[in-house]
Design a protein around this motif. Structure first.
Motif, PDB file in Angstrom:
ATOM      1  N   THR A   1       6.266   9.799   0.232  1.00  0.00           N
ATOM      2  CA  THR A   1       7.419   8.975  -0.151  1.00  0.00           C
ATOM      3  C   THR A   1       7.817   8.000   0.955  1.00  0.00           C
ATOM      4  OG1 THR A   1       8.935  10.701   0.580  1.00  0.00           O
ATOM      5  CG2 THR A   1       8.305  10.711  -1.758  1.00  0.00           C
ATOM      6  N   THR A   2       6.843   7.485   1.648  1.00  0.00           N
ATOM      7  CA  THR A   2       7.083   6.563   2.764  1.00  0.00           C
ATOM      8  C   THR A   2       7.856   5.323   2.330  1.00  0.00           C
ATOM      9  OG1 THR A   2       5.020   7.319   3.765  1.00  0.00           O
ATOM     10  CG2 THR A   2       5.941   5.253   4.605  1.00  0.00           C
TER      11      THR A   2
ATOM     12  N   GLU B   1      11.329   4.980   4.174  1.00  0.00           N
ATOM     13  CA  GLU B   1      11.355   4.045   5.301  1.00  0.00           C
ATOM     14  C   GLU B   1      11.607   2.589   4.919  1.00  0.00           C
ATOM     15  OE1 GLU B   1       7.839   4.600   7.674  1.00  0.00           O
ATOM     16  OE2 GLU B   1       8.044   6.793   7.608  1.00  0.00           O
ATOM     17  N   LEU B   2      11.378   2.234   3.655  1.00  0.00           N
ATOM     18  CA  LEU B   2      11.443   0.818   3.280  1.00  0.00           C
ATOM     19  C   LEU B   2      12.459   0.524   2.181  1.00  0.00           C
ATOM     20  CD1 LEU B   2       7.608   0.206   3.419  1.00  0.00           C
ATOM     21  CD2 LEU B   2       9.302  -0.503   5.111  1.00  0.00           C
ATOM     22  N   GLY B   3      13.247   1.502   1.791  1.00  0.00           N
ATOM     23  CA  GLY B   3      14.339   1.254   0.864  1.00  0.00           C
ATOM     24  C   GLY B   3      14.071   1.572  -0.591  1.00  0.00           C
ATOM     25  N   GLY B   4      12.849   1.904  -0.941  1.00  0.00           N
ATOM     26  CA  GLY B   4      12.548   2.303  -2.303  1.00  0.00           C
ATOM     27  C   GLY B   4      12.484   1.168  -3.301  1.00  0.00           C
ATOM     28  N   TYR B   5      12.479   1.556  -4.556  1.00  0.00           N
ATOM     29  CA  TYR B   5      12.284   0.625  -5.668  1.00  0.00           C
ATOM     30  C   TYR B   5      13.326  -0.486  -5.692  1.00  0.00           C
ATOM     31  CZ  TYR B   5      11.429  -0.954 -10.444  1.00  0.00           C
ATOM     32  OH  TYR B   5      11.156  -1.712 -11.550  1.00  0.00           O
ATOM     33  N   GLU B   6      14.588  -0.148  -5.505  1.00  0.00           N
ATOM     34  CA  GLU B   6      15.644  -1.170  -5.538  1.00  0.00           C
ATOM     35  C   GLU B   6      15.456  -2.208  -4.438  1.00  0.00           C
ATOM     36  OE1 GLU B   6      17.823  -1.824  -7.912  1.00  0.00           O
ATOM     37  OE2 GLU B   6      16.923  -0.162  -9.000  1.00  0.00           O
ATOM     38  N   ALA B   7      15.028  -1.787  -3.270  1.00  0.00           N
ATOM     39  CA  ALA B   7      14.763  -2.734  -2.182  1.00  0.00           C
ATOM     40  C   ALA B   7      13.601  -3.647  -2.544  1.00  0.00           C
ATOM     41  CB  ALA B   7      14.477  -1.990  -0.884  1.00  0.00           C
ATOM     42  N   MET B   8      12.564  -3.080  -3.178  1.00  0.00           N
ATOM     43  CA  MET B   8      11.419  -3.883  -3.598  1.00  0.00           C
ATOM     44  C   MET B   8      11.866  -4.928  -4.607  1.00  0.00           C
ATOM     45  SD  MET B   8       9.004  -4.367  -6.230  1.00  0.00           S
ATOM     46  CE  MET B   8       9.099  -2.902  -7.209  1.00  0.00           C
ATOM     47  N   LEU B   9      12.682  -4.540  -5.578  1.00  0.00           N
ATOM     48  CA  LEU B   9      13.181  -5.503  -6.557  1.00  0.00           C
ATOM     49  C   LEU B   9      14.007  -6.596  -5.883  1.00  0.00           C
ATOM     50  CD1 LEU B   9      14.281  -3.273  -9.569  1.00  0.00           C
ATOM     51  CD2 LEU B   9      12.236  -4.693  -9.366  1.00  0.00           C
TER      52      LEU B   9
ATOM     53  N   ALA C   1       0.839  -1.207   0.000  1.00  0.00           N
ATOM     54  CA  ALA C   1       0.000   0.000   0.000  1.00  0.00           C
ATOM     55  C   ALA C   1       0.872   1.255   0.000  1.00  0.00           C
ATOM     56  CB  ALA C   1      -0.935  -0.006   1.203  1.00  0.00           C
ATOM     57  N   ALA C   2       1.956   1.245   0.759  1.00  0.00           N
ATOM     58  CA  ALA C   2       2.866   2.395   0.785  1.00  0.00           C
ATOM     59  C   ALA C   2       3.528   2.584  -0.574  1.00  0.00           C
ATOM     60  CB  ALA C   2       3.916   2.218   1.880  1.00  0.00           C
ATOM     61  N   TRP C   3       3.911   1.485  -1.215  1.00  0.00           N
ATOM     62  CA  TRP C   3       4.534   1.562  -2.541  1.00  0.00           C
ATOM     63  C   TRP C   3       3.571   2.159  -3.559  1.00  0.00           C
ATOM     64  CZ3 TRP C   3       3.803  -0.927  -7.341  1.00  0.00           C
ATOM     65  CH2 TRP C   3       4.838  -0.731  -8.256  1.00  0.00           C
ATOM     66  N   TRP C   4       2.336   1.624  -3.608  1.00  0.00           N
ATOM     67  CA  TRP C   4       1.343   2.140  -4.555  1.00  0.00           C
ATOM     68  C   TRP C   4       1.024   3.602  -4.283  1.00  0.00           C
ATOM     69  CZ3 TRP C   4       0.325   0.687  -9.144  1.00  0.00           C
ATOM     70  CH2 TRP C   4       0.426  -0.659  -9.502  1.00  0.00           C
ATOM     71  N   ALA C   5       0.902   3.976  -3.024  1.00  0.00           N
ATOM     72  CA  ALA C   5       0.628   5.381  -2.695  1.00  0.00           C
ATOM     73  C   ALA C   5       1.723   6.275  -3.261  1.00  0.00           C
ATOM     74  CB  ALA C   5       0.503   5.562  -1.187  1.00  0.00           C
TER      75      ALA C   5
END
Length: 67
Positions: free
Chosen positions: A43-44, A48-56, A32-36
């Motif tokens: 930019t939560t 707080e969660l590392g951004g796009y590279e962390a998601m990948l 939900a934070a990513w989609w927001a």
């Protein structure tokens, strides 16, 4: 939206095995934070969660194929 999506994922024969035991609240909150953020919100996810590279990085090790 996120809860409806993951309810379907948990019932899907191809996708459910990626989430043994179901999709937890923490994962749903992160998505939900990513989609927001993607749609121009806070930019939560990046802050707080590392951004796009962390998601990948979280998804690379899952062995997801084009199927």
């Amino acid at each position: 939206m996120v809860d409806d999506f993951y309810a379907r994922v948990e019932r899907d024969a191809l996708l459910a095995p990626f989430f043994p035991g179901g999709v937890g609240e923490e994962h749903r909150a992160h998505v939900a934070a990513w989609w927001a953020e993607v749609f121009g919100g806070p930019t939560t996810y990046t802050d707080e969660l590392g951004g796009y590279e962390a998601m990948l990085a979280h998804h690379r090790r899952l062995g997801i194929t084009s199927e």
